[in-house]
Structure formats: C-alpha cells, structure tokens
Design an enzyme around this catalytic site. Structure first.
Site, mmCIF file in Angstrom:
data_model
loop_
_atom_site.group_PDB
_atom_site.id
_atom_site.type_symbol
_atom_site.label_atom_id
_atom_site.label_comp_id
_atom_site.label_asym_id
_atom_site.label_seq_id
_atom_site.Cartn_x
_atom_site.Cartn_y
_atom_site.Cartn_z
ATOM 1 N N LYS A 238 0.837 -1.216 0.000
ATOM 2 C CA LYS A 238 0.000 0.000 0.000
ATOM 3 C C LYS A 238 0.871 1.266 0.000
ATOM 4 C CE LYS A 238 -2.077 -1.110 3.855
ATOM 5 N NZ LYS A 238 -1.435 -2.401 4.165
ATOM 6 N N ARG B 148 -9.732 0.471 8.557
ATOM 7 C CA ARG B 148 -9.207 -0.846 8.935
ATOM 8 C C ARG B 148 -10.268 -1.729 9.562
ATOM 9 N NH1 ARG B 148 -3.489 0.388 9.031
ATOM 10 N NH2 ARG B 148 -2.234 -1.445 9.417
ATOM 11 N N ARG C 179 11.688 -4.911 5.390
ATOM 12 C CA ARG C 179 11.395 -3.512 5.019
ATOM 13 C C ARG C 179 12.254 -2.520 5.821
ATOM 14 N NH1 ARG C 179 5.199 -1.832 5.391
ATOM 15 N NH2 ARG C 179 5.305 -2.694 7.491
ATOM 16 N N ARG D 161 10.941 -0.436 11.335
ATOM 17 C CA ARG D 161 9.848 -0.245 12.301
ATOM 18 C C ARG D 161 9.915 -1.293 13.398
ATOM 19 N NH1 ARG D 161 4.631 0.396 8.538
ATOM 20 N NH2 ARG D 161 3.699 -0.646 10.321
ATOM 21 N N ARG E 174 -0.384 -8.964 13.586
ATOM 22 C CA ARG E 174 -0.966 -7.970 12.666
ATOM 23 C C ARG E 174 -1.790 -8.667 11.579
ATOM 24 N NH1 ARG E 174 4.214 -4.804 11.113
ATOM 25 N NH2 ARG E 174 2.856 -3.576 9.774
HETATM 26 P P1 ADP Z 1 2.271 -1.768 3.277
HETATM 27 O O1 ADP Z 1 2.310 -0.257 3.177
HETATM 28 O O2 ADP Z 1 1.086 -2.375 2.608
HETATM 29 O O3 ADP Z 1 2.467 -2.265 4.681
HETATM 30 P P2 ADP Z 1 4.831 -1.578 1.869
HETATM 31 O O4 ADP Z 1 4.480 -0.762 0.664
HETATM 32 O O5 ADP Z 1 5.594 -0.885 2.949
HETATM 33 O O6 ADP Z 1 3.538 -2.318 2.456
HETATM 34 O O7 ADP Z 1 5.657 -2.849 1.350
HETATM 35 C C1 ADP Z 1 6.294 -3.746 2.275
HETATM 36 C C2 ADP Z 1 7.691 -4.101 1.758
HETATM 37 O O8 ADP Z 1 7.564 -4.908 0.597
HETATM 38 C C3 ADP Z 1 8.538 -2.898 1.376
HETATM 39 O O9 ADP Z 1 9.871 -3.129 1.819
HETATM 40 C C4 ADP Z 1 8.453 -2.838 -0.157
HETATM 41 O O10 ADP Z 1 9.674 -2.376 -0.707
HETATM 42 C C5 ADP Z 1 8.203 -4.292 -0.522
HETATM 43 N N1 ADP Z 1 7.263 -4.438 -1.644
HETATM 44 C C6 ADP Z 1 6.161 -3.680 -1.916
HETATM 45 N N2 ADP Z 1 5.521 -4.141 -3.019
HETATM 46 C C7 ADP Z 1 6.220 -5.226 -3.441
HETATM 47 C C8 ADP Z 1 6.090 -6.151 -4.538
HETATM 48 N N3 ADP Z 1 5.073 -6.047 -5.417
HETATM 49 N N4 ADP Z 1 7.009 -7.141 -4.649
HETATM 50 C C9 ADP Z 1 8.033 -7.252 -3.771
HETATM 51 N N5 ADP Z 1 8.217 -6.406 -2.716
HETATM 52 C C10 ADP Z 1 7.343 -5.408 -2.552
HETATM 53 P P1 AMP Z 2 0.576 0.678 9.134
HETATM 54 O O1 AMP Z 2 1.622 1.746 9.026
HETATM 55 O O2 AMP Z 2 -0.602 0.923 8.242
HETATM 56 O O3 AMP Z 2 1.164 -0.716 8.971
HETATM 57 O O4 AMP Z 2 -0.003 0.758 10.622
HETATM 58 C C1 AMP Z 2 0.839 0.533 11.737
HETATM 59 C C2 AMP Z 2 -0.001 0.427 12.988
HETATM 60 O O5 AMP Z 2 -0.688 1.680 13.222
HETATM 61 C C3 AMP Z 2 -1.118 -0.620 12.981
HETATM 62 O O6 AMP Z 2 -0.648 -1.926 13.319
HETATM 63 C C4 AMP Z 2 -2.076 -0.052 14.037
HETATM 64 O O7 AMP Z 2 -1.586 -0.278 15.351
HETATM 65 C C5 AMP Z 2 -1.982 1.458 13.770
HETATM 66 N N1 AMP Z 2 -2.979 1.911 12.778
HETATM 67 C C6 AMP Z 2 -2.733 2.414 11.535
HETATM 68 N N2 AMP Z 2 -3.870 2.721 10.905
HETATM 69 C C7 AMP Z 2 -4.873 2.389 11.757
HETATM 70 C C8 AMP Z 2 -6.291 2.438 11.667
HETATM 71 N N3 AMP Z 2 -6.916 2.887 10.556
HETATM 72 N N4 AMP Z 2 -7.022 2.009 12.744
HETATM 73 C C9 AMP Z 2 -6.406 1.552 13.848
HETATM 74 N N5 AMP Z 2 -5.077 1.461 13.995
HETATM 75 C C10 AMP Z 2 -4.307 1.881 12.956
#
Ligand code: ADP
Ligand code: AMP
Length: 216
Positions: A13, A88, A127, A161, A172
C-alpha cells in the site's frame, strides 16, 4: 480522485501510494504514518498509540477517525487522495462514508492488493526506510541503487519499524483477517471494489492499479 488501497500489512500500500503521489498528484494519507509521527512527537495520544502499535493491535476508531477528519479539513476539497491503512474495520469505513458525505465528496475506487501470507512476512521483516525522506526499501526486493544511500534524497540514515518483527507481523495478520478483511466485502457490496495481483513485481502492480484507475 479519492481512492483507497486495501490489503494486509506488507502488501504494498505504502509503496504504491508513493508512486500515485508522483504519477497522479494524489496525496497519501497513511494513518500509520500519522500515528508514528504523533508517537515521535511524544504527545500523550502518540505515546498511548505507540504501545498499541508496537503490539500490532488497532488504535481506537475514534482516534484514527478524528485524525483523518482533521487532515481532510486541512485539504483543498479538490485535492486527490489515496488512503493507505484506513479504514481498517467496518466501523471506520462507515465513519469515512460520513466524513466524505458531509463534505459532498465520494470515493472513486477501492483497490485490494492480494498477497500470500508467506510473502507478507518476508516483505514486512525485510522492510526499511530512509529517515530523511521516508522512501521505502526492502533488503531483497527494492534495494537502493548505491548501498546505504537513498535513491530519492541521498540520505544515508535508514531505520526499521519496531512492529516489523516476525512475531508482531503474525498478530498484525490475525488482526487483519479478523477486523480488516470484512471491509473488502463492505466495498464489494457498494460496487466500487477492484482487486490487483499484489504478488506481481512492483512495476507490474503499479501498471494494474493504473489500469483500474483509467477504467474509472
Ligand atoms: P504496506 O504499506 O502495505 O504495509 P509496503 O508498501 O511498505 O507495504 O511494502 C512492504 C515491503 O515490501 C517494502 O519493503 C516494499 O519495498 C516491498 N514491496 C512492496 N511491493 C512489493 C512487490 N510487489 N514485490 C516485492 N516487494 C514489494
Ligand atoms: P501501518 O503503518 O498501516 O502498517 O499501521 C501501523 C499500525 O498503526 C497498525 O498496526 C495499528 O496499530 C496502527 N494503525 C494504523 N492505521 C490504523 C487504523 N486505521 N485504525 C487503527 N489502527 C491503525
């Protein structure tokens, strides 16, 4: 254009939202980023949220809905947005409907990124991001061109993170399947849901998202 990217932690995302900012002029609204900023600022709300986030659980709906509502208030009504990590659960989806309705706005598309659990764990645990500009990377899938130097801003400090451990990601994922997955059906019933293959490589996912947006 107002869109939502939906999917489990690590599905891409954030990566795709950043690309949509550059390619389409949308603004990424990530509740995770907003909560982490509040935690770093050390506010009471931020510190409370941090403990919940570190365990991989959801922060209270009223907190995140208020944060998104305040952010929408600050924006030009014509500013396109991509919501990342919000809503969410179904209660948040209903609250978003109300926030948009009261502003005379609507959602153009909700795009689900489908990724297998095994791949998610690998993506989340590998990541890291640039501390200067926030650009995201991955140990295996998206390394900086020059090791230790951010492609985007030249920064040399990176961090991971606290909730991106193998242990926390399992919780999660459980939270995702219990609370967030019903949101997919919620938007499916409204007829605005599309799905893309989040297992494809990053450029291919971007292409599929663009195809959905162009069909809208
Ligand atoms: P989200 O925001 O949904 O938690 P991220 O965009 O941070 O996910 O992606 C998680 C990790 O996976 C990052 O390190 C990113 O570089 C990698 N990643 C994202 N999309 C892909 C993909 N299509 N294939 C391989 N790795 C990916
Ligand atoms: P994310 O960066 O989207 O992976 O979110 C990291 C953490 O932030 C999650 O595991 C939750 O603890 C909190 N969080 C983010 N967005 C929300 C949401 N819309 N509702 C509740 N908790 C959230």
């Amino acid at each position: 254009m107002r869109i939502i990217l939906l999917g489990p932690p690590g599905c891409g995302k954030g990566t795709q939202s950043k690309r949509l900012e550059v390619a389409k002029g949308l603004l990424q609204l990530s509740t995770g980023d907003m909560l982490r900023a509040a935690a770093e600022a050390g506010s009471e709300l931020g510190l409370k949220a941090k403990a919940i986030m570190d365990g991989g659980n959801l922060v209270a709906d009223e907190v995140v809905v208020a944060i998104i509502g305040e952010r929408l208030d600050q924006l030009d009504p014509d500013q396109g947005i991509v919501l990342d990590g919000f809503p969410r659960n179904v209660a948040q989806a209903e609250a978003l409907d109300n926030l948009l309705k009261s502003r005379g706005q609507n959602l153009d598309a909700v795009i689900e990124l489908k990724v297998d659990d095994e791949a998610l764990v690998k993506r989340v645990t590998g990541r890291f991001k640039c501390d200067t500009c926030g650009q995201g990377y991955h140990d295996e899938f998206e390394q900086p061109q020059v090791s230790g130097v951010c492609d985007k801003c030249g920064g040399t400090s990176f961090s991971r993170r606290k909730d991106d451990t193998a242990e926390t990601v399992l919780n999660r994922l459980e939270v995702y399947y219990g609370e967030t997955r019903p949101v997919i059906a919620y938007y499916g019933e409204k007829g605005i849901l599309s799905s893309v293959d989040g297992m494809a490589d990053i450029d291919e996912v971007t292409k599929q998202i663009n195809e959905v947006l162009e069909a809208n």
